[in-house]
Design a protein around this motif. Structure first.
Motif, PDB file in Angstrom:
ATOM      1  N   LEU A  99       0.815  -1.332   0.140  1.00 30.99           N
ATOM      2  CA  LEU A  99      -0.141  -0.029  -0.040  1.00 30.99           C
ATOM      3  C   LEU A  99       0.898   1.390   0.050  1.00 30.99           C
ATOM      4  CD1 LEU A  99      -2.738   1.465   0.188  1.00 30.99           C
ATOM      5  CD2 LEU A  99      -2.801   1.316   2.564  1.00 30.99           C
ATOM      6  N   GLU A 100       1.920   1.084   0.950  1.00 34.05           N
ATOM      7  CA  GLU A 100       3.100   2.413   0.891  1.00 34.05           C
ATOM      8  C   GLU A 100       3.719   2.722  -0.437  1.00 34.05           C
ATOM      9  OE1 GLU A 100       5.520   1.606   4.034  1.00 34.05           O
ATOM     10  OE2 GLU A 100       4.023   2.177   5.727  1.00 34.05           O
ATOM     11  N   ALA A 101       4.044   1.430  -0.960  1.00 34.06           N
ATOM     12  CA  ALA A 101       4.626   1.564  -2.253  1.00 34.06           C
ATOM     13  C   ALA A 101       3.510   1.954  -3.427  1.00 34.06           C
ATOM     14  CB  ALA A 101       5.246  -0.060  -2.781  1.00 34.06           C
ATOM     15  N   GLN A 102       2.340   1.523  -3.432  1.00 33.53           N
ATOM     16  CA  GLN A 102       1.218   2.098  -4.056  1.00 33.53           C
ATOM     17  C   GLN A 102       0.929   3.379  -3.824  1.00 33.53           C
ATOM     18  OE1 GLN A 102      -2.247  -0.236  -3.704  1.00 33.53           O
ATOM     19  NE2 GLN A 102      -1.354  -2.179  -4.677  1.00 33.53           N
ATOM     20  N   GLN A 103       1.192   3.789  -2.520  1.00 28.01           N
ATOM     21  CA  GLN A 103       0.744   5.403  -2.159  1.00 28.01           C
ATOM     22  C   GLN A 103       1.756   6.175  -2.671  1.00 28.01           C
ATOM     23  OE1 GLN A 103      -0.024   5.007   2.073  1.00 28.01           O
ATOM     24  NE2 GLN A 103      -2.071   4.711   1.796  1.00 28.01           N
ATOM     25  N   ARG A 104       3.226   5.664  -2.638  1.00 27.46           N
ATOM     26  CA  ARG A 104       4.324   6.411  -2.760  1.00 27.46           C
ATOM     27  C   ARG A 104       4.423   6.325  -4.763  1.00 27.46           C
ATOM     28  NH1 ARG A 104       7.440   3.397  -0.416  1.00 27.46           N
ATOM     29  NH2 ARG A 104       7.898   1.983  -1.674  1.00 27.46           N
ATOM     30  N   ALA A 105       3.706   5.224  -5.137  1.00 27.72           N
ATOM     31  CA  ALA A 105       4.073   5.179  -6.672  1.00 27.72           C
ATOM     32  C   ALA A 105       2.835   6.514  -7.249  1.00 27.72           C
ATOM     33  CB  ALA A 105       3.506   3.924  -7.099  1.00 27.72           C
ATOM     34  N   GLU A 106       1.797   6.215  -6.442  1.00 24.20           N
ATOM     35  CA  GLU A 106       0.812   7.241  -6.725  1.00 24.20           C
ATOM     36  C   GLU A 106       1.126   8.477  -6.492  1.00 24.20           C
ATOM     37  OE1 GLU A 106      -3.249   8.289  -7.742  1.00 24.20           O
ATOM     38  OE2 GLU A 106      -2.161   6.403  -7.965  1.00 24.20           O
ATOM     39  N   ALA A 111       2.734  13.458  -8.551  1.00 24.61           N
ATOM     40  CA  ALA A 111       3.703  14.625  -8.455  1.00 24.61           C
ATOM     41  C   ALA A 111       4.374  14.547  -9.812  1.00 24.61           C
ATOM     42  CB  ALA A 111       5.029  14.214  -7.602  1.00 24.61           C
ATOM     43  N   ARG A 112       4.526  13.687 -10.835  1.00 22.36           N
ATOM     44  CA  ARG A 112       4.732  13.738 -12.212  1.00 22.36           C
ATOM     45  C   ARG A 112       3.570  14.410 -12.844  1.00 22.36           C
ATOM     46  NH1 ARG A 112       6.684   8.377 -11.438  1.00 22.36           N
ATOM     47  NH2 ARG A 112       4.668   7.742 -12.478  1.00 22.36           N
ATOM     48  N   GLU A 113       2.329  14.084 -12.403  1.00 22.12           N
ATOM     49  CA  GLU A 113       1.090  14.716 -13.169  1.00 22.12           C
ATOM     50  C   GLU A 113       1.061  16.196 -12.890  1.00 22.12           C
ATOM     51  OE1 GLU A 113      -2.149  12.457 -12.141  1.00 22.12           O
ATOM     52  OE2 GLU A 113      -1.791  10.750 -13.652  1.00 22.12           O
ATOM     53  N   GLN A 114       1.364  16.500 -11.524  1.00 14.53           N
ATOM     54  CA  GLN A 114       1.275  17.855 -11.144  1.00 14.53           C
ATOM     55  C   GLN A 114       2.460  18.608 -11.987  1.00 14.53           C
ATOM     56  OE1 GLN A 114       1.708  17.723  -6.931  1.00 14.53           O
ATOM     57  NE2 GLN A 114      -0.574  17.330  -6.684  1.00 14.53           N
ATOM     58  N   GLN A 115       3.676  17.844 -11.903  1.00 13.35           N
ATOM     59  CA  GLN A 115       4.848  18.529 -12.718  1.00 13.35           C
ATOM     60  C   GLN A 115       4.389  18.832 -14.161  1.00 13.35           C
ATOM     61  OE1 GLN A 115       8.274  16.209 -12.015  1.00 13.35           O
ATOM     62  NE2 GLN A 115       8.462  17.004  -9.944  1.00 13.35           N
ATOM     63  N   GLU A 116       3.764  17.691 -14.716  1.00 16.30           N
ATOM     64  CA  GLU A 116       3.287  17.990 -16.135  1.00 16.30           C
ATOM     65  C   GLU A 116       2.480  19.010 -16.289  1.00 16.30           C
ATOM     66  OE1 GLU A 116       4.558  16.439 -18.878  1.00 16.30           O
ATOM     67  OE2 GLU A 116       5.934  15.357 -18.115  1.00 16.30           O
ATOM     68  N   ALA A 117       1.507  18.908 -15.430  1.00 21.06           N
ATOM     69  CA  ALA A 117       0.220  20.010 -15.381  1.00 21.06           C
ATOM     70  C   ALA A 117       0.643  21.341 -15.328  1.00 21.06           C
ATOM     71  CB  ALA A 117      -0.972  19.515 -14.375  1.00 21.06           C
ATOM     72  N   GLU A 118       1.877  21.129 -14.141  1.00 26.40           N
ATOM     73  CA  GLU A 118       2.496  22.623 -14.091  1.00 26.40           C
ATOM     74  C   GLU A 118       3.148  23.145 -15.281  1.00 26.40           C
ATOM     75  OE1 GLU A 118       3.685  26.300 -12.171  1.00 26.40           O
ATOM     76  OE2 GLU A 118       2.059  24.534 -11.705  1.00 26.40           O
ATOM     77  N   LYS A 119       3.975  22.037 -15.864  1.00 25.61           N
ATOM     78  CA  LYS A 119       4.811  22.433 -17.155  1.00 25.61           C
ATOM     79  C   LYS A 119       3.845  22.698 -18.318  1.00 25.61           C
ATOM     80  CE  LYS A 119       7.975  20.296 -20.348  1.00 25.61           C
ATOM     81  NZ  LYS A 119       8.572  18.944 -20.732  1.00 25.61           N
ATOM     82  N   LYS A 120       2.786  22.088 -18.362  1.00 24.91           N
ATOM     83  CA  LYS A 120       1.563  22.322 -19.304  1.00 24.91           C
ATOM     84  C   LYS A 120       1.027  23.737 -19.204  1.00 24.91           C
ATOM     85  CE  LYS A 120       0.523  17.649 -20.914  1.00 24.91           C
ATOM     86  NZ  LYS A 120      -0.575  16.819 -20.738  1.00 24.91           N
ATOM     87  N   ARG A 121       0.887  24.094 -18.088  1.00 25.01           N
ATOM     88  CA  ARG A 121       0.123  25.437 -17.281  1.00 25.01           C
ATOM     89  C   ARG A 121       1.030  26.443 -17.991  1.00 25.01           C
ATOM     90  NH1 ARG A 121       0.730  29.155 -13.752  1.00 25.01           N
ATOM     91  NH2 ARG A 121       2.109  27.863 -12.530  1.00 25.01           N
ATOM     92  N   GLN A 122       2.583  26.226 -17.625  1.00 23.64           N
ATOM     93  CA  GLN A 122       3.762  27.098 -17.579  1.00 23.64           C
ATOM     94  C   GLN A 122       3.741  27.524 -19.095  1.00 23.64           C
ATOM     95  OE1 GLN A 122       7.077  25.995 -15.737  1.00 23.64           O
ATOM     96  NE2 GLN A 122       6.494  26.510 -13.683  1.00 23.64           N
TER      97      GLN A 122
END
Length: 291
Positions: A99-106, A111-122
């Motif tokens: 679960l922790e691994a899943q949560q970490r992966a999640e 985080a990647r999605e947020q980075q991608e979203a932030e990158k796309k937003r920028q």
């Protein structure tokens, strides 16, 4: 640790049972000790009592063994439960790790999605800024083009008005020039007519003077009465007679006319070049005059 505690408890219980099992119950101890008292106990009773006591002891032993088996079963159950709990705990820990691994992966995915979203937003912001800047430049270019178009139209309108004004001025100048030329032409015509009249008048005056000069120098006789001669006289600007030629007429009159002209030598002429030009060659008809 739980298994060690259970085994330790079992050992303690067995030891306690072993210490307690050989003990004779107090009632049996009383009966066994009875022969030591003053009354004598029959042997049969002693045997019966020993048999009863042995049965009770056996019963107690069996009870203890049953308790021991129960405790062993309880210990086994506890161990089984402990193993199951351990496995469950390990499974739970594994599930927790997963679960922790899943949560970490999640979290990493988020985080990647947020980075991608932030990158796309920028990137979207940059694209929006670039589009806004491009739109601003286009609007500025359109505004300048419109201003330039209006300026060209205004310049074209001004040039057209200037052209029309100049055309009108040229037309008016041409009209004034035409009128002036007409006026000048009329004036020239009038002056020419006046000059022509003046010249003709002067020519007539000098012609009359020349005729009078010829008449003064003309030698006549009665045979010439009623006769005439037409001659062409050429004179210099000084009035000097250059030539005299007969055109037509009576021979005698013509001869007398020629003689009279040459006799005069110089005829009266105008000093005005225009008038002289009209008199340079004179066709003159001479009729002898008689008193």
């Amino acid at each position: 640790m739980l298994s060690v505690a259970l085994h330790l408890g079992i050992v303690i219980v067995l030891f306690a049972g072993f210490k307690w099992s050989p003990s004779i119950p107090e009632s049996m101890n009383v009966q066994l000790n009875a022969p030591l008292q003053d009354e004598a106990v029959p042997e049969e009773e002693i045997v019966n009592a020993a048999t009863v006591d042995e049965a009770k002891v056996q019963e107690q032993i069996e009870a203890i063994q049953a308790q021991e088996r129960a405790r062993q079963e309880e210990i086994a159950e506890l161990e089984r439960r402990a193993q199951a709990a351990k496995k469950q705990r390990e499974a739970e820990q594994q599930r927790q790790r997963e679960l922790e691994a899943q949560q970490r992966a999640e979290r990493e995915r988020l985080a990647r999605e947020q980075q991608e979203a932030e990158k796309k937003r920028q990137e979207a912001e940059k694209a929006a800024e670039a589009a806004a800047e491009r739109r601003k430049r286009e609007e500025e270019a359109a505004r300048k083009a419109e201003a330039e178009r209006k300026k060209r139209e205004e310049e074209a309108r001004r040039l057209e008005e200037e052209r029309k004004r100049k055309e009108e001025e040229a037309r008016q100048r041409a009209e004034r020039e035409r009128q002036l030329q007409e006026q000048l032409a009329e004036e020239r015509k009038a002056r020419a007519a006046a000059r022509s009249r003046q010249i003709q008048s002067e020519v007539g005056k000098y012609t009359a003077l020349i005729r009078s000069t010829i008449q003064r120098n003309l030698i006549t006789d009665p045979s010439m009465r009623g006769k005439e001669c037409k001659v062409r006289i050429r004179v210099a600007s000084s009035g000097f007679v250059i030539s005299v030629n007969t055109i037509s007429g009576d021979t005698a009159v013509c001869q007398a006319t020629q003689n009279a002209v040459f006799k005069a030598g110089t005829l009266p002429v105008s000093s005005d070049p225009e008038i002289f030009k009209e008199m340079e060659t004179i066709d003159l008809t001479v009729q002898p005059e008689f008193n």
